[in-house]
Design an enzyme around this catalytic site. Structure first.
Site, PDB file in Angstrom:
ATOM      1  N   GLU A 217      20.643 -41.724 -38.202  1.00  0.00           N
ATOM      2  CA  GLU A 217      19.567 -42.618 -37.772  1.00  0.00           C
ATOM      3  C   GLU A 217      18.211 -42.080 -38.235  1.00  0.00           C
ATOM      4  O   GLU A 217      17.939 -40.884 -38.060  1.00  0.00           O
ATOM      5  CB  GLU A 217      19.587 -42.741 -36.240  1.00  0.00           C
ATOM      6  CG  GLU A 217      18.689 -43.841 -35.714  1.00  0.00           C
ATOM      7  CD  GLU A 217      18.817 -44.003 -34.205  1.00  0.00           C
ATOM      8  OE1 GLU A 217      18.878 -45.153 -33.749  1.00  0.00           O
ATOM      9  OE2 GLU A 217      18.858 -42.981 -33.484  1.00  0.00           O
TER      10      GLU A 217
ATOM     11  N   ALA B 237      21.345 -36.684 -28.332  1.00  0.00           N
ATOM     12  CA  ALA B 237      22.662 -37.278 -28.555  1.00  0.00           C
ATOM     13  C   ALA B 237      22.495 -38.501 -29.444  1.00  0.00           C
ATOM     14  O   ALA B 237      21.388 -39.022 -29.624  1.00  0.00           O
ATOM     15  CB  ALA B 237      23.317 -37.658 -27.223  1.00  0.00           C
ATOM     16  N   MET B 238      23.627 -38.982 -29.989  1.00  0.00           N
ATOM     17  CA  MET B 238      23.611 -40.159 -30.854  1.00  0.00           C
ATOM     18  C   MET B 238      24.832 -41.015 -30.578  1.00  0.00           C
ATOM     19  O   MET B 238      25.958 -40.524 -30.482  1.00  0.00           O
ATOM     20  CB  MET B 238      23.583 -39.738 -32.327  1.00  0.00           C
ATOM     21  CG  MET B 238      23.519 -40.904 -33.301  1.00  0.00           C
ATOM     22  SD  MET B 238      21.984 -41.846 -33.108  1.00  0.00           S
ATOM     23  CE  MET B 238      22.460 -43.395 -33.902  1.00  0.00           C
ATOM     24  N   GLU B 239      24.598 -42.322 -30.507  1.00  0.00           N
ATOM     25  CA  GLU B 239      25.576 -43.269 -29.991  1.00  0.00           C
ATOM     26  C   GLU B 239      26.573 -43.784 -31.020  1.00  0.00           C
ATOM     27  O   GLU B 239      27.023 -44.946 -30.917  1.00  0.00           O
ATOM     28  CB  GLU B 239      24.826 -44.467 -29.392  1.00  0.00           C
ATOM     29  CG  GLU B 239      24.044 -45.333 -30.396  1.00  0.00           C
ATOM     30  CD  GLU B 239      22.596 -44.935 -30.604  1.00  0.00           C
ATOM     31  OE1 GLU B 239      21.821 -45.764 -31.110  1.00  0.00           O
ATOM     32  OE2 GLU B 239      22.251 -43.783 -30.261  1.00  0.00           O
ATOM     33  N   ASN B 240      26.977 -42.989 -31.991  1.00  0.00           N
ATOM     34  CA  ASN B 240      27.947 -43.463 -32.975  1.00  0.00           C
ATOM     35  C   ASN B 240      29.172 -44.035 -32.256  1.00  0.00           C
ATOM     36  O   ASN B 240      29.816 -43.328 -31.470  1.00  0.00           O
ATOM     37  CB  ASN B 240      28.396 -42.311 -33.869  1.00  0.00           C
ATOM     38  CG  ASN B 240      27.234 -41.477 -34.371  1.00  0.00           C
ATOM     39  OD1 ASN B 240      26.320 -41.977 -34.993  1.00  0.00           O
ATOM     40  ND2 ASN B 240      27.279 -40.184 -34.067  1.00  0.00           N
TER      41      ASN B 240
ATOM     42  N   GLU C 214      24.036 -43.011 -23.856  1.00  0.00           N
ATOM     43  CA  GLU C 214      24.772 -43.275 -25.093  1.00  0.00           C
ATOM     44  C   GLU C 214      25.886 -44.287 -24.880  1.00  0.00           C
ATOM     45  O   GLU C 214      26.189 -45.093 -25.769  1.00  0.00           O
ATOM     46  CB  GLU C 214      25.339 -41.972 -25.655  1.00  0.00           C
ATOM     47  CG  GLU C 214      24.328 -40.850 -25.867  1.00  0.00           C
ATOM     48  CD  GLU C 214      23.112 -41.269 -26.667  1.00  0.00           C
ATOM     49  OE1 GLU C 214      23.249 -42.122 -27.567  1.00  0.00           O
ATOM     50  OE2 GLU C 214      22.016 -40.748 -26.391  1.00  0.00           O
TER      51      GLU C 214
ATOM     52  N   HIS D 139      24.757 -47.754 -25.129  1.00  0.00           N
ATOM     53  CA  HIS D 139      24.571 -48.157 -26.526  1.00  0.00           C
ATOM     54  C   HIS D 139      25.824 -48.782 -27.129  1.00  0.00           C
ATOM     55  O   HIS D 139      25.724 -49.497 -28.135  1.00  0.00           O
ATOM     56  CB  HIS D 139      24.189 -46.943 -27.371  1.00  0.00           C
ATOM     57  CG  HIS D 139      22.732 -46.620 -27.377  1.00  0.00           C
ATOM     58  ND1 HIS D 139      21.756 -47.560 -27.597  1.00  0.00           N
ATOM     59  CD2 HIS D 139      22.081 -45.431 -27.208  1.00  0.00           C
ATOM     60  CE1 HIS D 139      20.567 -46.980 -27.569  1.00  0.00           C
ATOM     61  NE2 HIS D 139      20.737 -45.686 -27.327  1.00  0.00           N
TER      62      HIS D 139
ATOM     63  N   GLU E 135      17.040 -48.809 -27.442  1.00  0.00           N
ATOM     64  CA  GLU E 135      16.647 -47.579 -26.764  1.00  0.00           C
ATOM     65  C   GLU E 135      16.071 -47.821 -25.369  1.00  0.00           C
ATOM     66  O   GLU E 135      16.372 -47.088 -24.430  1.00  0.00           O
ATOM     67  CB  GLU E 135      15.659 -46.795 -27.624  1.00  0.00           C
ATOM     68  CG  GLU E 135      16.228 -46.303 -28.938  1.00  0.00           C
ATOM     69  CD  GLU E 135      17.461 -45.406 -28.783  1.00  0.00           C
ATOM     70  OE1 GLU E 135      17.758 -44.955 -27.656  1.00  0.00           O
ATOM     71  OE2 GLU E 135      18.134 -45.170 -29.794  1.00  0.00           O
TER      72      GLU E 135
END
Length: 886
Positions: free
Chosen positions: A140, A282-285, A317, A320, A339
């Site tokens: 991202e 964190a990242m919402e993959n 997350e 998301h 977000e």
């Protein structure tokens, strides 16, 4: 059909403008993306690149010329269009494609990607404990192109099929589950299942010898398939993975969202990976959520607030998976559509799952972030921002998009009701599943669900910048309230125009009871649509000791207290039992300091006297950090005395002692959350004690702490590094002591902490060496950049770094043009003279005037820091003038 050609390029090849992205999505559709990555060479530190092949299945909507694929890597070896090789046309960022006729096409791009050490693209780490190699992606907003060729923008979604060739013994995780494996020599080829359509920034890969613990979540819906779950971390950290708690929380979160949303969980599996050297929390993959191991893998005692914060991030997350993943904003100006929603819903879900203090922490920390961002006159922006290109998009992930947006959504729920809000959300998912959306479409959905025209509300809250300011006035007759009014003021800092917003809020009346407790006597709902509103329910009541406007924190506004309420808050915050009301009053006091309406000395004194150990732990941690910053950046001539109080013993008479930070720490209950919070904060302050001429005394107390003087305080590696770093900042530690701690804590985090401590000494040559390394050493990874920046930018060492401001400013454009944006952002913001004076302010002002053509994203970063320094200098000057006049 007319041939379509792209708009004139307005940016560099490594950037992507909104205009270019809009054209590309109008002329082409991507149906599928097949990627094959070979990472067998990753274990060799000398191997910088990896072979990768992308097959893009395209549908040209019309005849098109000038189309390109995005790729930032080492080389492009071959391009094949519809089975025929074509000349390679690659400028280092864009792979040019031949003219396409309307219809379906297959493009194969064979290339060599580059392993990353910046946290962007495909990041590689070699674990210093066992030598194991780990890979993970972070894309991202537009870094998928750093790992494989693609059309890297959010509105070109495609089904992903990822195949990975990797060393035997590795675990491969991604958006799909591993569907096939086969041995090829010493390597293994793992094929992941094909995903639902995804935007490229959400595609993901994590590979390495992960320690993985699995589980299953069974949906309540009839005939729904079980969802496999897992949590993974580096093998050397396996002993610290509290997988039972994490898997339980993951399952409970999915069940909560299943009950909340009518659209079932859409991604088939739910793997979570704790990764090293991560740039964000964190990242919402989808199906492969990545978390910072530094933040969320607890290697020693952790407070309840830390567990609650981890739960909040996990649930953020998870939200998301619907807001952002199932339905993705078409472009980055609508980042709030994911977000803000996740920030609001994650906090709501945290409270639902048993953390009653969720909104308390939000009010004390997340909203603080929003207020800071939203009151910077040069860089604030509406919640729905203008984002011209992806460089600007990176700067849009800020406190306005997250925390202000979440606060606005909390106000929206108070305005329309939870049921109507959820009805709009569920309609949104059903109508846009696996697609894209934008503000106008969501407002239409919300208008239909709520039965209200939401356009005026949206304009006031989403299209204007700056906070509202709320205050109250109480008229008294015969010791009773004759009239109570609430008033709002506001200026859109982007336009200079007055702005009034609709506020649905609560006014709380508080008084001291016979036992001395400060209690709420009346809860008075108010709807404020104009400049002023009367609180009819207050008339005839006893005059309260404190009026809390925006009690329960339903709206987004800076609150200005009346004089009686301010005096009550300063004297009796510890007598207030409600943690949310406490948090709101603390936030109010801090905003008064930042705006020069309450002196830093008064704030620090209030924190030391009133922030007792019953204060919610996240709020207490925030307050102690704010007190230190108030002392070092806002106090003017009284700075040294305040730092001395923050690190010193209690002083003064028995009736009204001047509380000291060391005295409060020693008085904390052994083993309590408050003791741990105070110890961490005290060590941060101790490293600044040289500013107060208290270095020797502070160093002695640090030594006592390290020798176990505080009963119940477990001296973990984290606390030892904090203590040694404080000693280094005081020039009171030896190289041998630092080396011994590194030997005891030899992991990646230990190496980083050793680098920071060993570089933190208050010596001119040390500061010059650190700055030179940061500007010249391109091999530094993101964590080591952060460590060196922290070592350089110590407020108490400003006298040593002040002569280097000119060199920093001269290097800015070079930093921006030659470093990854992630590393460049760290350097630009971290090396800024945040603790500077009027001379620094003038130097930065000259740079801005002389560099009007600098990249907009770079100027924005400098302007943000300039605004903060300008505010601090103005507050200090005003304090000094008042002291001189007294």
């Amino acid at each position: 059909m007319t041939l379509s050609v792209p708009p004139a390029r307005l940016t560099s090849p490594t950037n992507l403008s909104r205009q270019e992205a809009r054209w590309r999505s109008e002329v082409v559709h991507v149906t599928a993306l097949d990627v094959h990555v070979d990472v067998t060479g990753a274990v060799d530190a000398g191997t910088t690149g990896f072979p990768v092949s992308s097959t893009l299945h395209l549908v040209a909507r019309q005849d098109v010329e000038g189309l390109w694929a995005d790729f930032l890597g080492e080389s492009v070896e071959r391009v094949v269009l519809d089975g025929a090789a074509v000349p390679v046309a690659w400028d280092g960022a864009r792979v040019g494609l031949p003219a396409l006729a309307a219809g379906e096409h297959e493009v194969v791009i064979q290339a060599v990607g580059r392993y990353s050490n910046s946290g962007q693209g495909l990041h590689r780490l070699t674990d210093p404990v066992d030598g194991a190699t780990y890979l993970y992606t972070h894309f991202e907003p537009s870094d998928a192109r750093r790992a494989w060729p693609c059309l890297d923008q959010p509105d070109l979604r495609a089904r992903l099929r990822l195949t990975v060739t990797h060393p035997a013994g590795w675990t491969v995780l991604g958006n799909g589950t591993v569907a096939t494996t086969r041995q090829v020599g010493a390597a293994v080829v793992s094929g992941l299942s094909t995903t639902e359509p995804l935007p490229t920034y959400l595609t993901a890969l994590a590979a390495g010898p992960w320690h993985r613990v699995t589980g299953t979540w069974v949906p309540a819906a009839p005939n729904a398939a079980p969802v496999p779950l897992s949590w993974s971390c580096r093998s050397s950290l396996a002993a610290h993975l509290d997988a039972d708690e994490l898997l339980d929380l993951t399952g409970r979160g999915l069940s909560l969202y299943e009950r909340t949303y009518t659209y079932p969980y859409p991604w088939g599996s739910y793997d979570c990976v704790l990764v090293p050297e991560y740039n964000i929390g964190a990242m919402e993959n989808p199906g492969c959520v990545t978390f910072s191991e530094d933040a969320y893998l607890f290697r020693g005692p952790a407070t309840r607030a830390q567990h609650a914060g981890r739960a909040n991030t996990l649930l953020h997350e998870m939200c998301h998976m619907w807001f952002g993943d199932l339905v993705t904003p078409r472009w980055w100006e609508d980042t709030w559509l994911k977000e803000s929603f996740a920030d609001y819903t994650g906090t709501w879900a945290e409270e639902q799952l048993g953390y009653a203090e969720a909104w308390v922490a939000f009010a004390s920390s997340r909203k603080l972030w929003a207020y800071q961002e939203d009151t910077r006159p040069d860089t604030t922006h509406p919640v729905v921002a203008t984002v011209h290109d992806v460089e600007a998009a990176r700067q849009a992930f800020d406190g306005i998009t997250y925390a202000k947006g979440a606060s606005v959504l909390k106000q929206l729920v108070a305005y329309v009701g939870q049921e109507r809000f959820l009805a709009a959300a569920n309609t949104w998912f059903a109508e846009h599943a696996f697609g894209n959306g934008e503000l106008s479409e969501f407002l239409e959905t919300l208008t239909h669900a709520s039965g209200r025209d939401m356009s005026a509300w949206a304009h006031a809250w989403l299209r204007t910048s700056g906070p509202s300011y709320l205050s109250s006035t109480t008229q008294v007759h015969d010791a009773r309230v004759a009239r109570l009014t609430v008033r709002q003021e506001g200026v859109d800092l982007s336009t200079g125009r007055d702005v009034l917003r609709p506020h649905t809020l609560v006014v709380g009346l508080y008084s001291l009871d016979p036992s001395g407790a400060l209690v709420r006597t009346h809860r008075l709902p108010v709807t404020l649509t104009g400049r002023e509103a009367e609180v009819a329910g207050a008339v005839g009541l006893d005059v309260p000791d404190l009026v809390l406007v925006n009690d329960e924190d339903l709206t987004y506004a800076v609150v200005r207290p009346d004089a009686r309420s301010l005096a009550t808050a300063r004297a009796h915050l510890a007598d207030l039992a409600d943690p949310l009301a406490r948090s709101l009053l603390w936030s109010m006091l801090h905003n008064l300091v930042r705006d020069g309406l309450l002196e830093a000395e008064a704030f620090v004194d209030t924190v030391l006297r009133q922030a007792d150990d019953t204060t919610e732990a996240a709020t207490l941690a925030t307050l102690l950090s704010q007190a230190l910053q108030a002392a070092t950046r806002y106090a003017g001539g009284g700075s040294a005395a305040l730092v001395a109080r923050l690190v010193g013993e209690d002083r003064g008479g028995r009736d009204a002692p001047a509380r000291g930070g060391w005295g409060l720490l020693r008085a904390s209950a052994p083993g309590s959350d408050a003791q741990l919070v105070r110890a961490r904060a005290w060590l941060s302050a101790a490293g600044q004690a040289g500013l107060a001429g208290e270095g020797d005394a502070a160093a002695g107390r640090v030594r006592r702490l390290l020798e176990g003087a505080l009963s119940g305080l477990e001296l973990t590696a984290d606390l030892r590094w904090r203590a040694l770093t404080a000693l280094a900042r005081l020039d009171a530690v030896t190289d041998e002591e630092l080396s011994a701690q590194l030997e005891a804590d030899p992991g990646a985090l230990g190496v980083t902490r050793h680098l920071q401590a060993s570089s933190s000494r208050p010596r001119t040559e040390a500061k010059e060496a650190v700055l030179a390394r940061l500007l010249e050493d391109r091999t530094l990874g993101n964590d080591h950049v952060d460590a060196l920046v922290a070592a350089f930018s110590v407020d108490a060492h400003r006298g040593l770094t002040a002569p280097l401001t000119t060199r920093y400013l001269a290097a800015l454009e070079g930093i921006w043009s030659t470093r990854s944006q992630e590393i460049a952002t760290r350097l630009v913001t971290g090396l800024f003279p945040a603790a500077g004076d009027a001379d620094d302010l003038q130097a930065v002002r000259r740079w801005l005037a002389d560099h009007e053509q600098a990249p907009p994203a770079l100027r924005r970063l400098v302007l943000r820091s300039y605004d903060d320094l300008d505010r601090a200098v103005r507050v200090r000057d005003a304090t000094s003038r008042r002291s001189a006049d007294a």
